[in-house]
Scaffold this active site. Structure first.
Site, mmCIF file in Angstrom:
data_model
loop_
_atom_site.group_PDB
_atom_site.id
_atom_site.type_symbol
_atom_site.label_atom_id
_atom_site.label_comp_id
_atom_site.label_asym_id
_atom_site.label_seq_id
_atom_site.Cartn_x
_atom_site.Cartn_y
_atom_site.Cartn_z
ATOM 1 N N CYS A 159 20.480 43.791 106.076
ATOM 2 C CA CYS A 159 19.054 44.085 106.243
ATOM 3 C C CYS A 159 18.832 45.529 106.707
ATOM 4 O O CYS A 159 19.202 45.882 107.824
ATOM 5 C CB CYS A 159 18.478 43.079 107.243
ATOM 6 S SG CYS A 159 16.839 43.468 107.857
ATOM 7 N N CYS A 210 16.736 45.897 109.834
ATOM 8 C CA CYS A 210 17.526 45.427 110.986
ATOM 9 C C CYS A 210 18.442 46.542 111.483
ATOM 10 O O CYS A 210 18.579 46.748 112.698
ATOM 11 C CB CYS A 210 18.383 44.210 110.608
ATOM 12 S SG CYS A 210 17.428 42.760 110.113
#
Length: 127
Positions: free
Chosen positions: A30, A33
């Site tokens: 991600c 993230c």
């Protein structure tokens, strides 16, 4: 305090304890993230009295499913075992600090009364 990895075996003990617990739901693939991770770590170092947990949604799919995590990163904030905040998306450091300040300032007795009132209202009336 550095962030701590949380799995389903540790989850209830960590989230259910007294005090503030932040959870970052994330995955290695991600991009947002990866952007949020150093911010989260930096803020965690400024607040040694707060638990900053990280939950890898790939490794903890059962836990992620139980909390219906559909977007990552997702940030959750608990205080004294009560979920107070949940939001998908990376926050800038200033917004994360502001959120922490607001959670610290809460009157938890008032929060508990509100939670109890909501539970009572949600229960079917007993006639």
């Amino acid at each position: 305090m550095a962030t701590v990895e949380i799995n389903k075996d540790k989850f209830k003990d960590i989230v259910g304890k007294q005090g503030i617990v932040l959870l970052d739901w994330w995955a290695t693939w991600c991009g947002p993230c990866r952007f949020f991770a150093p911010i989260y770590e930096q803020v965690s170092n400024k607040h040694p009295d707060i638990t900053f947990g990280k939950i890898d949604t790939e490794a903890e799919q059962e836990l992620s499913g139980a909390f219906d995590i559909r977007s990552i990163p997702t940030l959750m904030v608990f205080r004294d075992g009560i979920l107070l905040f949940e939001q998908a998306g990376a926050l800038p450091a200033a917004a994360l600090e502001e959120l922490i300040s607001k959670v610290q300032a809460l009157d938890m007795e008032d929060v508990r009364r509100q939670v109890e009132a909501q539970r009572a209202q949600a229960e079917p009336s007993k006639a």
